[in-house]
Design an enzyme around this catalytic site. Sequence first.
Site, PDB file in Angstrom:
ATOM      1  N   PHE A 103       0.823  -1.214   0.000  1.00  0.00           N
ATOM      2  CA  PHE A 103       0.000   0.000   0.000  1.00  0.00           C
ATOM      3  C   PHE A 103       0.855   1.262   0.000  1.00  0.00           C
ATOM      4  O   PHE A 103       0.740   2.119  -0.888  1.00  0.00           O
ATOM      5  CB  PHE A 103      -0.939  -0.038   1.211  1.00  0.00           C
ATOM      6  CG  PHE A 103      -1.670   1.247   1.496  1.00  0.00           C
ATOM      7  CD1 PHE A 103      -2.378   1.902   0.510  1.00  0.00           C
ATOM      8  CD2 PHE A 103      -1.635   1.795   2.776  1.00  0.00           C
ATOM      9  CE1 PHE A 103      -3.050   3.092   0.786  1.00  0.00           C
ATOM     10  CE2 PHE A 103      -2.310   2.966   3.064  1.00  0.00           C
ATOM     11  CZ  PHE A 103      -3.015   3.624   2.060  1.00  0.00           C
ATOM     12  N   VAL A 104       1.749   1.391   0.969  1.00  0.00           N
ATOM     13  CA  VAL A 104       2.625   2.561   1.031  1.00  0.00           C
ATOM     14  C   VAL A 104       3.797   2.411   0.069  1.00  0.00           C
ATOM     15  O   VAL A 104       4.170   3.357  -0.635  1.00  0.00           O
ATOM     16  CB  VAL A 104       3.135   2.810   2.468  1.00  0.00           C
ATOM     17  CG1 VAL A 104       4.067   4.014   2.509  1.00  0.00           C
ATOM     18  CG2 VAL A 104       1.964   3.029   3.424  1.00  0.00           C
ATOM     19  N   ARG A 162       8.529  -9.954  -2.378  1.00  0.00           N
ATOM     20  CA  ARG A 162       8.712 -11.370  -2.039  1.00  0.00           C
ATOM     21  C   ARG A 162       8.843 -12.212  -3.307  1.00  0.00           C
ATOM     22  O   ARG A 162       9.693 -13.099  -3.389  1.00  0.00           O
ATOM     23  CB  ARG A 162       7.541 -11.855  -1.198  1.00  0.00           C
ATOM     24  CG  ARG A 162       7.630 -13.326  -0.820  1.00  0.00           C
ATOM     25  CD  ARG A 162       6.520 -13.716   0.142  1.00  0.00           C
ATOM     26  NE  ARG A 162       6.638 -12.994   1.394  1.00  0.00           N
ATOM     27  CZ  ARG A 162       5.751 -13.083   2.386  1.00  0.00           C
ATOM     28  NH1 ARG A 162       4.696 -13.859   2.247  1.00  0.00           N
ATOM     29  NH2 ARG A 162       5.914 -12.402   3.495  1.00  0.00           N
ATOM     30  N   ALA A 222       6.986  -5.534   6.013  1.00  0.00           N
ATOM     31  CA  ALA A 222       6.767  -5.934   7.406  1.00  0.00           C
ATOM     32  C   ALA A 222       5.588  -6.882   7.481  1.00  0.00           C
ATOM     33  O   ALA A 222       4.772  -6.966   6.550  1.00  0.00           O
ATOM     34  CB  ALA A 222       6.499  -4.713   8.284  1.00  0.00           C
ATOM     35  N   ARG A 223       5.511  -7.583   8.597  1.00  0.00           N
ATOM     36  CA  ARG A 223       4.297  -8.343   8.911  1.00  0.00           C
ATOM     37  C   ARG A 223       3.411  -7.420   9.732  1.00  0.00           C
ATOM     38  O   ARG A 223       3.765  -7.021  10.849  1.00  0.00           O
ATOM     39  CB  ARG A 223       4.625  -9.612   9.700  1.00  0.00           C
ATOM     40  CG  ARG A 223       3.411 -10.517   9.922  1.00  0.00           C
ATOM     41  CD  ARG A 223       3.826 -11.834  10.581  1.00  0.00           C
ATOM     42  NE  ARG A 223       2.789 -12.844  10.446  1.00  0.00           N
ATOM     43  CZ  ARG A 223       1.868 -13.099  11.381  1.00  0.00           C
ATOM     44  NH1 ARG A 223       1.861 -12.435  12.515  1.00  0.00           N
ATOM     45  NH2 ARG A 223       0.972 -14.044  11.171  1.00  0.00           N
ATOM     46  N   TYR A 253       2.612  -6.551  16.963  1.00  0.00           N
ATOM     47  CA  TYR A 253       3.125  -5.763  15.836  1.00  0.00           C
ATOM     48  C   TYR A 253       3.933  -4.570  16.343  1.00  0.00           C
ATOM     49  O   TYR A 253       5.089  -4.360  15.945  1.00  0.00           O
ATOM     50  CB  TYR A 253       1.964  -5.289  14.972  1.00  0.00           C
ATOM     51  CG  TYR A 253       2.349  -4.287  13.912  1.00  0.00           C
ATOM     52  CD1 TYR A 253       3.073  -4.680  12.792  1.00  0.00           C
ATOM     53  CD2 TYR A 253       1.974  -2.944  14.028  1.00  0.00           C
ATOM     54  CE1 TYR A 253       3.428  -3.759  11.813  1.00  0.00           C
ATOM     55  CE2 TYR A 253       2.319  -2.026  13.052  1.00  0.00           C
ATOM     56  CZ  TYR A 253       3.044  -2.438  11.948  1.00  0.00           C
ATOM     57  OH  TYR A 253       3.385  -1.519  10.991  1.00  0.00           O
ATOM     58  N   GLY A 273     -24.344   2.945   4.103  1.00  0.00           N
ATOM     59  CA  GLY A 273     -25.450   3.780   4.554  1.00  0.00           C
ATOM     60  C   GLY A 273     -26.079   3.311   5.849  1.00  0.00           C
ATOM     61  O   GLY A 273     -27.096   3.865   6.291  1.00  0.00           O
ATOM     62  N   ILE A 274     -25.498   2.306   6.485  1.00  0.00           N
ATOM     63  CA  ILE A 274     -26.035   1.797   7.745  1.00  0.00           C
ATOM     64  C   ILE A 274     -25.846   2.843   8.855  1.00  0.00           C
ATOM     65  O   ILE A 274     -24.768   3.423   8.976  1.00  0.00           O
ATOM     66  CB  ILE A 274     -25.318   0.490   8.142  1.00  0.00           C
ATOM     67  CG1 ILE A 274     -25.590  -0.599   7.108  1.00  0.00           C
ATOM     68  CG2 ILE A 274     -25.737   0.024   9.534  1.00  0.00           C
ATOM     69  CD1 ILE A 274     -24.780  -1.861   7.319  1.00  0.00           C
TER      70      ILE A 274
END
Length: 317
Positions: free
Chosen positions: A11-12, A33, A72-73, A141, A190-191
């Site tokens: 993501f980053v 990986r 990282a994990r 973590y 919308g909940i």
Amino acid sequence: MRVLVTGANGFVGSAVFARLQADASTVVTGAVRSLAGNPSTDGLLHAVGDIGAETNWAAALESVDVVIHLAARAHVLNDSFTDSLAAFRRINVDGAVALAQSAIRQGVKRFIFISSIGVNGNVTDTQPFSETSSPAPHADYARTKYEAEEALKHLCTGSAMELVIIRPPLVYAAHAPGNFKRLLKLVSSGIPMPFGSLRNQRSLVALDNLVDFIITCTRHPAAANELFLISDGEDVSTADMLRLLAQGMGKKSLLLPVPSPLLAVLATAVGKRNIHTQLCCSLQLDSSKSRALLGWTPRVDVRSALAEAGRRYAQTA
């Protein structure tokens, strides 16, 4: 300048990699990986396999000036490991140390380690966390991120390689994983949500801001051997966060005014006290050091960035 980004398909990491690719003054390569499932990048990605003490980083580090270590994990919802801490430690501590040792041997000038605000804790009461706050990691973590920080500081002391540690809070964008993704889905549904009475304050960092800060740390001489807590600079309540996401999606937020103490009782009763902490408690950090020492300012403000995350999510959902 030659930069290696680990976790370059994350993501980053993917955002950092893309930003550096667009910089004509930088040659960027990435470590992943496996190359399976990754698009062709003209040989700019190195497959290093599973990350741990035995990972061979030599090829990926060839001629590299700066390492940005993002691999990282992270948090795991349904952890199948019997010894979860050992699984975190193998990647987050042993893997980081092995990479840094190899980087020192190959003459890397600067090592940027992306840690977590969880090293400081998961709740603030009277004052925000700062770089001088005592570490109090609350989960495996965060605990292993702190262990890695300490191991890297010990390793880099007396070496020619500079160490930069960055502790971000929740990183958000329209395609963010984890808890923020679940919030986007919840708002989009919308909940009605029972968070209308919340007045907590939480520090966040937009993906664009974090990427920009990381890249600033690759170049700025004053970043050497420093720790930074980084955020957008303005905190928001969970209720405001949800309203801004809904605004970006073009939806009306349905927030019911349920008192936070009652939410805590209900969450505890169903074994979800940690979710109450994440949503209802305050977690603030003071990121003024990044501005004072490096002259850095956020590219986007938190309110605009949250609304934009909602807008983009609605376009792709």
